[in-house]
Design a protein around this motif. Structure first.
Motif, mmCIF file in Angstrom:
data_model
loop_
_atom_site.group_PDB
_atom_site.id
_atom_site.type_symbol
_atom_site.label_atom_id
_atom_site.label_comp_id
_atom_site.label_asym_id
_atom_site.label_seq_id
_atom_site.Cartn_x
_atom_site.Cartn_y
_atom_site.Cartn_z
ATOM 1 N N VAL A 198 0.675 4.056 -5.697
ATOM 2 C CA VAL A 198 1.054 3.052 -6.694
ATOM 3 C C VAL A 198 -0.102 2.070 -6.855
ATOM 4 O O VAL A 198 -0.654 1.586 -5.861
ATOM 5 N N HIS A 199 -0.519 1.815 -8.112
ATOM 6 C CA HIS A 199 -1.387 0.656 -8.393
ATOM 7 C C HIS A 199 -0.407 -0.488 -8.551
ATOM 8 O O HIS A 199 0.299 -0.584 -9.555
ATOM 9 N N HIS A 200 -0.328 -1.346 -7.524
ATOM 10 C CA HIS A 200 0.898 -2.129 -7.308
ATOM 11 C C HIS A 200 1.013 -3.427 -8.130
ATOM 12 O O HIS A 200 1.408 -4.459 -7.611
ATOM 13 N N LEU A 215 1.500 4.712 -11.560
ATOM 14 C CA LEU A 215 1.244 5.823 -10.624
ATOM 15 C C LEU A 215 -0.193 6.342 -10.736
ATOM 16 O O LEU A 215 -0.747 6.452 -11.822
ATOM 17 N N VAL A 216 -0.752 6.682 -9.603
ATOM 18 C CA VAL A 216 -2.062 7.335 -9.531
ATOM 19 C C VAL A 216 -1.870 8.592 -8.677
ATOM 20 O O VAL A 216 -1.391 8.499 -7.536
ATOM 21 N N LEU A 217 -2.222 9.741 -9.221
ATOM 22 C CA LEU A 217 -2.033 10.999 -8.484
ATOM 23 C C LEU A 217 -2.886 11.024 -7.222
ATOM 24 O O LEU A 217 -4.051 10.618 -7.234
ATOM 25 N N GLU A 244 0.871 -1.182 0.000
ATOM 26 C CA GLU A 244 0.000 0.000 0.000
ATOM 27 C C GLU A 244 0.909 1.232 0.000
ATOM 28 O O GLU A 244 0.976 1.970 0.976
ATOM 29 N N PRO A 245 1.612 1.469 -1.105
ATOM 30 C CA PRO A 245 2.655 2.483 -1.111
ATOM 31 C C PRO A 245 2.140 3.858 -1.534
ATOM 32 O O PRO A 245 1.369 3.981 -2.472
ATOM 33 N N CYS A 246 2.621 4.879 -0.840
ATOM 34 C CA CYS A 246 2.246 6.248 -1.166
ATOM 35 C C CYS A 246 3.448 7.149 -0.864
ATOM 36 O O CYS A 246 4.075 7.013 0.190
ATOM 37 N N MET A 277 11.216 3.356 -3.416
ATOM 38 C CA MET A 277 10.588 2.264 -4.165
ATOM 39 C C MET A 277 10.614 2.610 -5.649
ATOM 40 O O MET A 277 10.276 3.736 -6.031
ATOM 41 N N LYS A 278 11.020 1.639 -6.465
ATOM 42 C CA LYS A 278 11.082 1.851 -7.916
ATOM 43 C C LYS A 278 9.905 1.154 -8.589
ATOM 44 O O LYS A 278 9.651 -0.025 -8.326
ATOM 45 N N VAL A 279 9.176 1.890 -9.437
ATOM 46 C CA VAL A 279 8.028 1.313 -10.163
ATOM 47 C C VAL A 279 7.946 1.907 -11.564
ATOM 48 O O VAL A 279 8.456 3.010 -11.799
#
Ligand SMILES: [Zn+2]
Ligand SMILES: [Zn+2]
Length: 346
Positions: free
Chosen positions: A91-93, A139-141, A66-68, A132-134
């Motif tokens: 992040v939509h993970h 990404l979701v604002l 659940e990253p933000c 964290m690298k994605v």
């Protein structure tokens, strides 16, 4: 960089990984909040190296799905409208093939061409670390009105509840029962109340029912003290219009079905247990039952925008805020399943 993983049998471990550098199409986030989800408990309680979803990792992976955070570095080939330094993002993970029908409609977790890469609960490093690298495409604002903690909740638990409620077509004319007041059920209670419905919250824990009241439940039922089906019939006209099971417990799921009025609809959201409905409950009552698993990337944005516009205090779901160094205590507390939700602040 140091990050947290699960060590097996209810332990956490810290691992060292190279500082992430964004490749083509990727960004690195400076983490601000990384939530603890009910599904993390499966990996916490399971054997070392256990993974829940998608491709299997070959080495220990940083957990936290659940990253933000904030965009801190951008790799080559990322367009300005995809990410800018300083953007507040969730992040939509999940990452899939990017081409199949599911990936193109915003459901990479359902990719049918490859086992998706799942960040935090699969083979991709998650948010329990400073960075964290994605891929930028995940990404979701985060709307300005929402805190980083709110973004973390929306990135899994709260987003999952929102998606199920949207499919239930909930309105202010409905009474909904929500079985299980863990993080997903509590979020369901809060969002359903914000959508105008009358909410009956069911759980075994008095602490969780107290939280449910604070999150907007009109009625609470302790199913360890009374028969929830009878109690719901007493509170409604021959049963609830809608119900959601967020407990994953077999008995609760059956009670959620049996406490519906004719023409009612049940959303199955909690993972685990069994579901063995009898035709007598389904056919004469014209009942609809569906399963709901997570949410699309646009659904995540919809949930965040709904919370921002309707001033839903999403972050009130967090009863416990921890530092990364306190991860052991954080998961011990989550493991009791009596509190609200925990979040690691970075
Ligand atoms: Zn989750
Ligand atoms: Zn795909």
């Amino acid at each position: 960089m140091r990050g947290m993983t699960f060590g097996g049998d209810r332990t956490v471990e810290f691992i060292e990984v190279p500082d992430p550098v964004p490749g083509p199409g990727e960004v690195v986030l400076e983490m601000k909040a990384s939530g603890i989800c009910g599904s993390d408990l499966h990996m916490y309680r399971g054997p070392r190296g256990m993974s829940l979803l998608g491709a299997t990792p070959s080495e220990p992976v940083i957990r936290g799905h659940e990253p933000c955070g904030v965009v801190a570095a951008i790799g080559p080939g990322v367009a300005e409208n995809q990410a800018k330094i300083g953007d507040r993002v969730m992040v939509h993970h999940y990452t899939g093939c990017g081409v199949c029908r599911h990936c193109r409609t915003g459901w990479p977790q359902m990719c049918d061409q490859q086992r998706p890469l799942v960040y935090g609960s699969g083979a991709g490093h998650g948010g329990h670390a400073p960075y964290m690298k994605v891929p930028a495409a995940t990404l979701v604002l985060l709307p300005d009105e929402l805190s980083f903690e709110a973004g973390a909740a929306i990135a899994c638990g709260t987003g999952t509840a929102f998606a199920a409620l949207r499919r239930l077509n909930l309105s202010g004319a409905d009474t909904i029962t929500i079985f299980g007041q863990g993080p997903v059920g509590l979020a369901g209670t809060q969002l359903a109340a914000a959508m105008g419905a009358r909410v009956i919250a069911v759980d075994l824990s008095p602490e969780r029912l107290e939280l449910a009241r604070r999150m907007g439940a009109d009625e609470v039922i302790n199913s360890s003290e009374v028969n929830p089906v009878e109690a719901i019939r007493d509170l409604t006209d021959k049963g609830a219009d809608l119900s959601m099971d967020a407990s994953g417990a077999t008995e609760a799921r059956h009670a959620a079905l049996e406490s519906l009025r004719p023409w009612g609809t049940l959303a199955l959201v909690g993972v685990g247990g069994e579901f063995k409905p009898t035709l007598g409950w389904l056919m004469p009552k014209q009942t609809t039952v569906f399963g709901s698993f997570t949410f699309s990337i646009t659904g995540q944005a919809d949930c965040a925008n709904f919370a921002a516009r309707r001033e839903v205090r999403v972050d009130e779901i967090f009863t416990d805020r921890w530092t990364l160094d306190q991860a052991d205590a954080a998961y011990k507390k989550a493991d009791t399943q009596t509190a609200g939700k925990g979040v690691i602040m970075l």
